[in-house]
Design a protein around this motif. Sequence first.
Motif, PDB file in Angstrom:
ATOM      1  N   ILE A  11       0.859  -1.187   0.000  1.00 19.11           N
ATOM      2  CA  ILE A  11       0.000   0.000   0.000  1.00 19.11           C
ATOM      3  C   ILE A  11       0.893   1.233   0.000  1.00 19.11           C
ATOM      4  O   ILE A  11       1.969   1.237   0.619  1.00 19.11           O
ATOM      5  N   PRO A  12       0.525   2.299  -0.716  1.00 18.33           N
ATOM      6  CA  PRO A  12       1.388   3.480  -0.803  1.00 18.33           C
ATOM      7  C   PRO A  12       1.612   4.155   0.539  1.00 18.33           C
ATOM      8  O   PRO A  12       0.801   4.043   1.456  1.00 18.33           O
ATOM      9  N   GLN A  13       2.723   4.878   0.635  1.00 14.27           N
ATOM     10  CA  GLN A  13       3.077   5.538   1.886  1.00 14.27           C
ATOM     11  C   GLN A  13       2.256   6.801   2.139  1.00 14.27           C
ATOM     12  O   GLN A  13       1.957   7.138   3.281  1.00 14.27           O
ATOM     13  N   ASN A  14       1.871   7.483   1.076  1.00 18.99           N
ATOM     14  CA  ASN A  14       1.107   8.715   1.216  1.00 18.99           C
ATOM     15  C   ASN A  14      -0.259   8.442   1.836  1.00 18.99           C
ATOM     16  O   ASN A  14      -1.017   7.600   1.345  1.00 18.99           O
ATOM     17  N   ASP A  29      -8.894  -6.084  -8.382  1.00 13.20           N
ATOM     18  CA  ASP A  29      -7.557  -6.619  -8.665  1.00 13.20           C
ATOM     19  C   ASP A  29      -6.572  -5.512  -9.014  1.00 13.20           C
ATOM     20  O   ASP A  29      -5.443  -5.477  -8.509  1.00 13.20           O
ATOM     21  N   LYS A  30      -7.001  -4.607  -9.883  1.00 13.75           N
ATOM     22  CA  LYS A  30      -6.105  -3.546 -10.353  1.00 13.75           C
ATOM     23  C   LYS A  30      -5.602  -2.680  -9.197  1.00 13.75           C
ATOM     24  O   LYS A  30      -4.400  -2.419  -9.087  1.00 13.75           O
ATOM     25  N   TYR A  31      -6.515  -2.254  -8.343  1.00 16.18           N
ATOM     26  CA  TYR A  31      -6.134  -1.324  -7.281  1.00 16.18           C
ATOM     27  C   TYR A  31      -5.455  -2.015  -6.103  1.00 16.18           C
ATOM     28  O   TYR A  31      -4.633  -1.405  -5.423  1.00 16.18           O
ATOM     29  N   SER A  32      -5.781  -3.267  -5.854  1.00 19.68           N
ATOM     30  CA  SER A  32      -5.153  -3.939  -4.715  1.00 19.68           C
ATOM     31  C   SER A  32      -3.752  -4.443  -5.045  1.00 19.68           C
ATOM     32  O   SER A  32      -2.901  -4.550  -4.153  1.00 19.68           O
ATOM     33  N   GLN A  33      -3.489  -4.729  -6.320  1.00 17.07           N
ATOM     34  CA  GLN A  33      -2.219  -5.355  -6.681  1.00 17.07           C
ATOM     35  C   GLN A  33      -1.192  -4.388  -7.263  1.00 17.07           C
ATOM     36  O   GLN A  33      -0.119  -4.808  -7.687  1.00 17.07           O
ATOM     37  N   LYS A  34      -1.489  -3.112  -7.268  1.00 14.33           N
ATOM     38  CA  LYS A  34      -0.571  -2.158  -7.895  1.00 14.33           C
ATOM     39  C   LYS A  34       0.773  -2.098  -7.176  1.00 14.33           C
ATOM     40  O   LYS A  34       1.824  -1.953  -7.801  1.00 14.33           O
ATOM     41  N   TYR A  35       0.757  -2.199  -5.855  1.00 15.34           N
ATOM     42  CA  TYR A  35       1.979  -2.073  -5.066  1.00 15.34           C
ATOM     43  C   TYR A  35       2.386  -3.448  -4.533  1.00 15.34           C
ATOM     44  O   TYR A  35       1.683  -4.024  -3.708  1.00 15.34           O
ATOM     45  N   PRO A  36       3.519  -3.993  -4.974  1.00 12.66           N
ATOM     46  CA  PRO A  36       3.931  -5.336  -4.559  1.00 12.66           C
ATOM     47  C   PRO A  36       4.123  -5.449  -3.055  1.00 12.66           C
ATOM     48  O   PRO A  36       4.623  -4.526  -2.399  1.00 12.66           O
ATOM     49  N   TYR A  37       3.759  -6.578  -2.529  1.00 11.63           N
ATOM     50  CA  TYR A  37       3.870  -6.854  -1.094  1.00 11.63           C
ATOM     51  C   TYR A  37       5.296  -6.666  -0.587  1.00 11.63           C
ATOM     52  O   TYR A  37       5.523  -6.038   0.449  1.00 11.63           O
ATOM     53  N   LYS A  84       7.818  -4.960  -1.627  1.00 12.67           N
ATOM     54  CA  LYS A  84       8.551  -3.727  -1.890  1.00 12.67           C
ATOM     55  C   LYS A  84       7.978  -2.519  -1.149  1.00 12.67           C
ATOM     56  O   LYS A  84       8.289  -1.380  -1.482  1.00 12.67           O
ATOM     57  N   GLN A  85       7.159  -2.762  -0.131  1.00 11.55           N
ATOM     58  CA  GLN A  85       6.519  -1.667   0.590  1.00 11.55           C
ATOM     59  C   GLN A  85       6.908  -1.670   2.065  1.00 11.55           C
ATOM     60  O   GLN A  85       7.203  -2.713   2.641  1.00 11.55           O
ATOM     61  N   TYR A  86       6.884  -0.482   2.659  1.00 13.11           N
ATOM     62  CA  TYR A  86       7.078  -0.388   4.100  1.00 13.11           C
ATOM     63  C   TYR A  86       5.809  -0.783   4.839  1.00 13.11           C
ATOM     64  O   TYR A  86       5.830  -1.133   6.008  1.00 13.11           O
ATOM     65  N   ASN A  87       4.689  -0.716   4.130  1.00 12.33           N
ATOM     66  CA  ASN A  87       3.410  -1.082   4.731  1.00 12.33           C
ATOM     67  C   ASN A  87       2.682  -2.059   3.814  1.00 12.33           C
ATOM     68  O   ASN A  87       2.845  -2.031   2.590  1.00 12.33           O
ATOM     69  N   ILE A  88       1.882  -2.912   4.440  1.00  9.67           N
ATOM     70  CA  ILE A  88       1.083  -3.876   3.696  1.00  9.67           C
ATOM     71  C   ILE A  88      -0.360  -3.749   4.167  1.00  9.67           C
ATOM     72  O   ILE A  88      -0.640  -3.178   5.222  1.00  9.67           O
ATOM     73  N   ALA A  89      -1.282  -4.289   3.383  1.00 12.32           N
ATOM     74  CA  ALA A  89      -2.695  -4.136   3.718  1.00 12.32           C
ATOM     75  C   ALA A  89      -3.476  -5.393   3.375  1.00 12.32           C
ATOM     76  O   ALA A  89      -3.194  -6.064   2.380  1.00 12.32           O
ATOM     77  N   LYS A 130      -7.579   0.134   9.589  1.00 10.10           N
ATOM     78  CA  LYS A 130      -6.885  -0.636  10.630  1.00 10.10           C
ATOM     79  C   LYS A 130      -6.215  -1.886  10.066  1.00 10.10           C
ATOM     80  O   LYS A 130      -5.389  -2.504  10.736  1.00 10.10           O
ATOM     81  N   GLU A 131      -6.571  -2.237   8.835  1.00  9.44           N
ATOM     82  CA  GLU A 131      -5.978  -3.416   8.215  1.00  9.44           C
ATOM     83  C   GLU A 131      -4.610  -3.109   7.587  1.00  9.44           C
ATOM     84  O   GLU A 131      -3.998  -3.982   7.000  1.00  9.44           O
ATOM     85  N   ILE A 132      -4.136  -1.863   7.723  1.00  8.58           N
ATOM     86  CA  ILE A 132      -2.791  -1.504   7.250  1.00  8.58           C
ATOM     87  C   ILE A 132      -1.784  -1.833   8.344  1.00  8.58           C
ATOM     88  O   ILE A 132      -1.961  -1.468   9.505  1.00  8.58           O
ATOM     89  N   SER A 133      -0.725  -2.530   7.971  1.00  3.89           N
ATOM     90  CA  SER A 133       0.291  -2.947   8.936  1.00  3.89           C
ATOM     91  C   SER A 133       1.682  -2.578   8.444  1.00  3.89           C
ATOM     92  O   SER A 133       1.923  -2.476   7.235  1.00  3.89           O
ATOM     93  N   ASP A 134       2.577  -2.400   9.390  1.00  4.54           N
ATOM     94  CA  ASP A 134       3.977  -2.215   9.033  1.00  4.54           C
ATOM     95  C   ASP A 134       4.520  -3.541   8.496  1.00  4.54           C
ATOM     96  O   ASP A 134       4.281  -4.604   9.072  1.00  4.54           O
ATOM     97  N   TYR A 135       5.247  -3.473   7.406  1.00  3.69           N
ATOM     98  CA  TYR A 135       5.808  -4.687   6.794  1.00  3.69           C
ATOM     99  C   TYR A 135       6.614  -5.495   7.803  1.00  3.69           C
ATOM    100  O   TYR A 135       6.567  -6.741   7.807  1.00  3.69           O
ATOM    101  N   SER A 136       7.331  -4.798   8.687  1.00  4.51           N
ATOM    102  CA  SER A 136       8.207  -5.487   9.639  1.00  4.51           C
ATOM    103  C   SER A 136       7.436  -6.288  10.682  1.00  4.51           C
ATOM    104  O   SER A 136       7.993  -7.200  11.293  1.00  4.51           O
ATOM    105  N   TRP A 137       6.163  -5.982  10.896  1.00  9.22           N
ATOM    106  CA  TRP A 137       5.378  -6.743  11.871  1.00  9.22           C
ATOM    107  C   TRP A 137       5.172  -8.188  11.422  1.00  9.22           C
ATOM    108  O   TRP A 137       4.964  -9.076  12.251  1.00  9.22           O
ATOM    109  N   PHE A 138       5.213  -8.396  10.110  1.00 11.95           N
ATOM    110  CA  PHE A 138       4.941  -9.726   9.547  1.00 11.95           C
ATOM    111  C   PHE A 138       6.166 -10.358   8.885  1.00 11.95           C
ATOM    112  O   PHE A 138       6.059 -11.439   8.316  1.00 11.95           O
TER     113      PHE A 138
END
Length: 276
Positions: free
Chosen positions: A124-127, A180-188, A190-195, A204-212
Amino acid sequence: MNYIDEKFKDILLKILDRFIQICNEHNLKYTLLGGSVLGAIRHKGIIPWDDDIDVGMPRDDYEKLLSIADNVFGRKYKLVSAYNDKNYVYPFAKLFDNDTTLIESKDFFYLGGIYIDIFPLDGIPQNANKRIHRIWKIRYAATNLILAKYSFNYKKQYYFRYLIYKTIFRSFNNALKICDKYSQKYPYSKQYNIANYFGAWKEKEISDYSWFNPLKEYTFEGRKVWGPNNYDAYLTKMYGDYMTPPPIEKRKSHHSHYFIDLSRRYTLEEIRQMGY
């Protein structure tokens, strides 16, 4: 307070065991999510009044599971998604026990069985503004997947919403493509956050990548399962004071069971003949 039936619980855990077995055999990564993480920490298993298990998989692992499912799960279990069942409307998968019957809603008359939910996890994007826009765009499209097949047929008061759906999304497949288009745009990876875009808790379903990453092993109903390494940060964001159970009057499942049988698979015709 409604505690989960022991037979129901046993079926859920056997589905989970089969899912984990397949993941181990095919080197697929998974993690508990949401209330299942909470259950692992607070109850060492399923929350006593809950009736489901939620797991998530990084998008690549999730897509691989979908691609091999028909060849690996056998007759007893069926992995269902909107791509292999024309009557299924969710943008995430469910793993059903084929020897059980479950229809959750009179209006959403989908014939399934006892299941666990399997969610894809994406980047998920950082902005912050882009995040909110993406989540709501995806959730709006996901809601319209249900409108596409069920609401217009069973709830005439949804007619206006149905017209909006027809104007914007035009078809079930188009709404699914938008998900599909909007959920898969940002690779799991390569992000600081995942969703978990399709979970119930929105932002609330946004998490820091490092948590997982890496995952941590937990005890869940006597078996070992994977979950977030930083469960405290994850559960605090999701639930706040997660170690304090809700008041007794709120200890109940949020799922409905319009028709359920734990021992037999009925057909829709048989269920209709019984007056449902």
